[in-house]
Motif scaffolding. Structure first.
Motif, PDB file in Angstrom:
ATOM      1  N   ALA A  72       9.501 -26.886  22.924  1.00 58.77           N
ATOM      2  CA  ALA A  72       9.681 -26.038  21.933  1.00 58.77           C
ATOM      3  C   ALA A  72       9.327 -25.711  20.991  1.00 58.77           C
ATOM      4  O   ALA A  72       9.420 -24.641  20.356  1.00 58.77           O
ATOM      5  CB  ALA A  72      11.151 -26.853  21.117  1.00 58.77           C
ATOM      6  N   ARG A  73       8.154 -26.376  20.839  1.00 59.99           N
ATOM      7  CA  ARG A  73       7.122 -26.230  19.548  1.00 59.99           C
ATOM      8  C   ARG A  73       6.534 -24.575  19.895  1.00 59.99           C
ATOM      9  O   ARG A  73       5.649 -23.700  19.584  1.00 59.99           O
ATOM     10  CB  ARG A  73       5.727 -27.631  19.660  1.00 59.99           C
ATOM     11  CG  ARG A  73       5.095 -26.632  18.411  1.00 59.99           C
ATOM     12  CD  ARG A  73       4.100 -27.844  17.648  1.00 59.99           C
ATOM     13  NE  ARG A  73       3.042 -28.060  17.427  1.00 59.99           N
ATOM     14  CZ  ARG A  73       2.013 -27.120  17.489  1.00 59.99           C
ATOM     15  NH1 ARG A  73       1.865 -26.982  18.564  1.00 59.99           N
ATOM     16  NH2 ARG A  73       0.723 -26.829  16.411  1.00 59.99           N
ATOM     17  N   THR A  74       5.520 -25.083  21.400  1.00 59.97           N
ATOM     18  CA  THR A  74       5.221 -23.749  22.026  1.00 59.97           C
ATOM     19  C   THR A  74       5.630 -22.545  22.032  1.00 59.97           C
ATOM     20  O   THR A  74       4.430 -21.780  21.570  1.00 59.97           O
ATOM     21  CB  THR A  74       4.471 -24.419  23.889  1.00 59.97           C
ATOM     22  OG1 THR A  74       5.627 -23.913  24.519  1.00 59.97           O
ATOM     23  CG2 THR A  74       3.964 -25.537  23.726  1.00 59.97           C
ATOM     24  N   ASP A  75       6.737 -22.635  22.229  1.00 63.10           N
ATOM     25  CA  ASP A  75       7.609 -21.112  22.042  1.00 63.10           C
ATOM     26  C   ASP A  75       7.701 -20.836  20.685  1.00 63.10           C
ATOM     27  O   ASP A  75       8.125 -19.620  20.279  1.00 63.10           O
ATOM     28  CB  ASP A  75       8.979 -21.406  22.584  1.00 63.10           C
ATOM     29  CG  ASP A  75       9.776 -19.816  22.371  1.00 63.10           C
ATOM     30  OD1 ASP A  75       9.343 -18.934  22.750  1.00 63.10           O
ATOM     31  OD2 ASP A  75      10.602 -20.383  21.343  1.00 63.10           O
ATOM     32  N   ARG A  76       7.673 -21.483  19.542  1.00 63.03           N
ATOM     33  CA  ARG A  76       7.897 -21.685  18.215  1.00 63.03           C
ATOM     34  C   ARG A  76       6.216 -20.909  17.624  1.00 63.03           C
ATOM     35  O   ARG A  76       6.870 -19.829  17.407  1.00 63.03           O
ATOM     36  CB  ARG A  76       8.141 -22.501  17.326  1.00 63.03           C
ATOM     37  CG  ARG A  76       7.593 -22.875  15.133  1.00 63.03           C
ATOM     38  CD  ARG A  76       8.441 -23.189  14.994  1.00 63.03           C
ATOM     39  NE  ARG A  76       7.538 -25.012  14.912  1.00 63.03           N
ATOM     40  CZ  ARG A  76       6.527 -25.084  14.517  1.00 63.03           C
ATOM     41  NH1 ARG A  76       5.711 -23.987  13.755  1.00 63.03           N
ATOM     42  NH2 ARG A  76       5.662 -25.625  14.710  1.00 63.03           N
ATOM     43  N   ILE A  77       5.271 -21.582  18.026  1.00 67.86           N
ATOM     44  CA  ILE A  77       4.271 -20.991  18.139  1.00 67.86           C
ATOM     45  C   ILE A  77       3.582 -19.853  19.392  1.00 67.86           C
ATOM     46  O   ILE A  77       2.814 -19.070  18.066  1.00 67.86           O
ATOM     47  CB  ILE A  77       2.598 -21.932  18.217  1.00 67.86           C
ATOM     48  CG1 ILE A  77       3.178 -23.346  17.761  1.00 67.86           C
ATOM     49  CG2 ILE A  77       1.999 -21.621  17.968  1.00 67.86           C
ATOM     50  CD1 ILE A  77       2.875 -23.282  15.846  1.00 67.86           C
ATOM     51  N   LEU A 129       9.430 -17.659  25.986  1.00 68.06           N
ATOM     52  CA  LEU A 129      11.218 -17.885  26.600  1.00 68.06           C
ATOM     53  C   LEU A 129      12.015 -16.555  26.009  1.00 68.06           C
ATOM     54  O   LEU A 129      11.543 -15.693  25.208  1.00 68.06           O
ATOM     55  CB  LEU A 129      11.831 -19.418  25.811  1.00 68.06           C
ATOM     56  CG  LEU A 129      11.176 -20.810  25.694  1.00 68.06           C
ATOM     57  CD1 LEU A 129      12.119 -21.831  25.122  1.00 68.06           C
ATOM     58  CD2 LEU A 129      11.664 -20.862  27.478  1.00 68.06           C
ATOM     59  N   THR A 130      12.796 -16.870  26.856  1.00 67.46           N
ATOM     60  CA  THR A 130      13.906 -15.316  27.173  1.00 67.46           C
ATOM     61  C   THR A 130      15.097 -15.736  25.922  1.00 67.46           C
ATOM     62  O   THR A 130      15.070 -16.602  25.191  1.00 67.46           O
ATOM     63  CB  THR A 130      14.901 -14.849  27.779  1.00 67.46           C
ATOM     64  OG1 THR A 130      15.247 -16.310  28.798  1.00 67.46           O
ATOM     65  CG2 THR A 130      13.754 -14.549  28.898  1.00 67.46           C
ATOM     66  N   ALA A 131      15.308 -14.625  25.560  1.00 75.35           N
ATOM     67  CA  ALA A 131      16.520 -15.363  24.357  1.00 75.35           C
ATOM     68  C   ALA A 131      17.656 -15.740  25.053  1.00 75.35           C
ATOM     69  O   ALA A 131      18.034 -17.660  24.350  1.00 75.35           O
ATOM     70  CB  ALA A 131      17.530 -14.192  23.814  1.00 75.35           C
ATOM     71  N   PRO A 132      17.959 -16.187  25.988  1.00 79.03           N
ATOM     72  CA  PRO A 132      19.408 -16.676  27.370  1.00 79.03           C
ATOM     73  C   PRO A 132      18.559 -18.192  26.977  1.00 79.03           C
ATOM     74  O   PRO A 132      18.989 -19.239  26.715  1.00 79.03           O
ATOM     75  CB  PRO A 132      19.558 -16.117  28.039  1.00 79.03           C
ATOM     76  CG  PRO A 132      19.259 -15.073  27.815  1.00 79.03           C
ATOM     77  CD  PRO A 132      18.171 -15.148  26.660  1.00 79.03           C
ATOM     78  N   PRO A 189      11.604 -18.620  14.312  1.00 73.63           N
ATOM     79  CA  PRO A 189      11.976 -17.472  13.602  1.00 73.63           C
ATOM     80  C   PRO A 189      13.359 -17.090  14.613  1.00 73.63           C
ATOM     81  O   PRO A 189      14.019 -16.009  14.505  1.00 73.63           O
ATOM     82  CB  PRO A 189      11.102 -16.731  12.737  1.00 73.63           C
ATOM     83  CG  PRO A 189      10.284 -17.364  13.947  1.00 73.63           C
ATOM     84  CD  PRO A 189      10.582 -19.077  13.929  1.00 73.63           C
ATOM     85  N   ALA A 190      13.283 -16.885  15.886  1.00 78.77           N
ATOM     86  CA  ALA A 190      14.016 -17.109  16.844  1.00 78.77           C
ATOM     87  C   ALA A 190      15.423 -17.150  16.805  1.00 78.77           C
ATOM     88  O   ALA A 190      15.480 -16.845  17.646  1.00 78.77           O
ATOM     89  CB  ALA A 190      12.922 -16.313  18.172  1.00 78.77           C
ATOM     90  N   VAL A 191      15.469 -18.166  16.335  1.00 76.67           N
ATOM     91  CA  VAL A 191      16.837 -19.492  16.409  1.00 76.67           C
ATOM     92  C   VAL A 191      17.655 -18.856  14.956  1.00 76.67           C
ATOM     93  O   VAL A 191      17.244 -18.487  13.715  1.00 76.67           O
ATOM     94  CB  VAL A 191      16.404 -20.919  16.369  1.00 76.67           C
ATOM     95  CG1 VAL A 191      18.076 -20.867  16.263  1.00 76.67           C
ATOM     96  CG2 VAL A 191      15.753 -21.329  17.371  1.00 76.67           C
ATOM     97  N   GLY A 205      22.473 -20.090  16.267  1.00 74.02           N
ATOM     98  CA  GLY A 205      22.113 -20.963  16.029  1.00 74.02           C
ATOM     99  C   GLY A 205      22.045 -23.061  15.517  1.00 74.02           C
ATOM    100  O   GLY A 205      21.929 -23.714  16.052  1.00 74.02           O
ATOM    101  N   VAL A 206      21.481 -21.977  14.276  1.00 75.36           N
ATOM    102  CA  VAL A 206      20.746 -23.389  13.204  1.00 75.36           C
ATOM    103  C   VAL A 206      22.072 -23.656  13.141  1.00 75.36           C
ATOM    104  O   VAL A 206      22.490 -25.451  12.641  1.00 75.36           O
ATOM    105  CB  VAL A 206      20.291 -22.632  11.898  1.00 75.36           C
ATOM    106  CG1 VAL A 206      20.518 -23.185  10.689  1.00 75.36           C
ATOM    107  CG2 VAL A 206      18.947 -22.326  12.309  1.00 75.36           C
ATOM    108  N   ASP A 207      23.241 -24.082  12.617  1.00 77.22           N
ATOM    109  CA  ASP A 207      25.052 -24.358  12.601  1.00 77.22           C
ATOM    110  C   ASP A 207      24.704 -25.251  13.682  1.00 77.22           C
ATOM    111  O   ASP A 207      25.524 -26.430  13.463  1.00 77.22           O
ATOM    112  CB  ASP A 207      25.682 -22.736  12.780  1.00 77.22           C
ATOM    113  CG  ASP A 207      26.216 -22.431  11.415  1.00 77.22           C
ATOM    114  OD1 ASP A 207      24.931 -22.661  10.575  1.00 77.22           O
ATOM    115  OD2 ASP A 207      26.593 -20.744  11.507  1.00 77.22           O
TER     116      ASP A 207
END
Length: 303
Positions: free
Chosen positions: A127-132, A136-139, A185-187, A191-193
């Motif tokens: 998940a960190r690699t996608d954050r940096i 990943l696609t949105a789905p 930031p893409a979540v 998603g945060v909820d």
């Protein structure tokens, strides 16, 4: 390039290999224990990129190994080193995502209790690699949020550190995964909820277990980083914190002093709130400071 279907891949993996994703040989073929020890000494350097990608998948069974030096000191450290060094390609990370997400599903077996916590810990690095650098696609990202929230909410094994067996630490490792997603930031707010709901589910587990291995502090981290993003208003945070601080199933916090389960619940809630308060009070970030009024209100309910 054909678009990768995360849900399709996940369904296929679960159909063809239920419960078998991390149960192959460890050490993997071509690497005995001495070779893995040497790899650790070399700080997991492998000049052959193709061999590294292959080994990254072959090491998955080691995340369930009973030896903490192999499970934690070699397998997890290898994944963290490679992913933080941007040394695993998208194809490998995609495969890791699919296999590890399946592994942490609530209906999957967990043997001695190591497999799921360490799968979640490696997923936090994915998940960190996608954050940096988003890949990943949105789905796919939304599916990972759902998978992480389901896993954390479903944890019932609260074993932390054992002097012989090392760490399991499912709650803390799951919280690390929630943290990486909360930071992304893409979540979106939905998603945060979902992530905050998973945190709330484990702040004070049912029964007599009292957190003593740092779980409360780890659970606080995704909340602090979610707050930093400014997606919730102070009133919304206060409502969430009051829900977390509820004495239920006790009628009131006065009843906490009449049972071991009540005392454990009060300890866990208080430790979690204090971890948030200590960080929010001293933060220079206005969004994190916005937690303070709600925390002060929540603390009053514990008196």
């Amino acid at each position: 390039m054909r678009e990768f279907s995360y849900k399709g891949a996940l369904a296929a993996l679960m159909l063809t290999m239920p419960g078998q994703l991390l149960t192959a040989a460890c050490p993997p073929s071509g690497f005995d224990r001495a070779a893995l020890d040497a790899l650790k000494v070399s700080k997991f350097e492998l000049a052959d990129d193709a061999r590294r990608q292959k080994l990254a998948l072959a090491l998955l069974p080691c995340l369930a190994d009973a030896d903490p030096r192999l499970r934690d000191g070699i397998a997890f450290e290898a994944y963290a080193t490679w992913m933080r060094g941007n040394l695993l390609d998208v194809a490998t990370r995609t495969e890791l995502l699919a296999r590890l997400s399946t592994t942490i599903e609530p209906d999957q077996p967990d043997g001695d209790g190591f497999r799921k916590p360490f799968a979640a810990l490696v997923l936090s690095e994915v998940a960190r690699t996608d954050r940096i650098a988003p890949w990943l696609t949105a789905p796919q990202r939304a599916a990972l949020v759902d998978s992480a929230a389901r896993y954390v909410s479903s944890i019932r094994d609260y074993r932390g550190f054992d002097p012989k067996e090392g760490w399991r630490h499912g709650v803390a490792h799951g919280a690390d995964l929630l943290m990486q997603l909360a930071l992304n930031p893409a979540v979106d707010r939905a998603g945060v909820d979902r992530l905050l709901g998973a945190v709330a589910a484990q702040v004070a587990p049912a029964g007599e277990h009292a957190y003593v291995d740092g779980e409360s502090e780890r659970l606080a981290r995704p909340v602090l980083f979610a707050a930093q993003r400014g997606l919730l208003t102070p009133d919304e945070w206060e409502a969430w914190l009051l829900n977390v601080a509820s004495p239920a199933p006790l009628a009131s916090w006065d009843g906490a002093f009449e049972s071991r389960a009540g005392l454990s619940r009060r300890h866990n809630v208080h430790t979690f709130l204090y971890a948030l308060y200590a960080n929010a009070r001293d933060s220079s970030d206005a969004n994190i400071q916005a937690l303070v009024p709600g925390l002060q209100t929540a603390f009053k309910t514990l008196r």
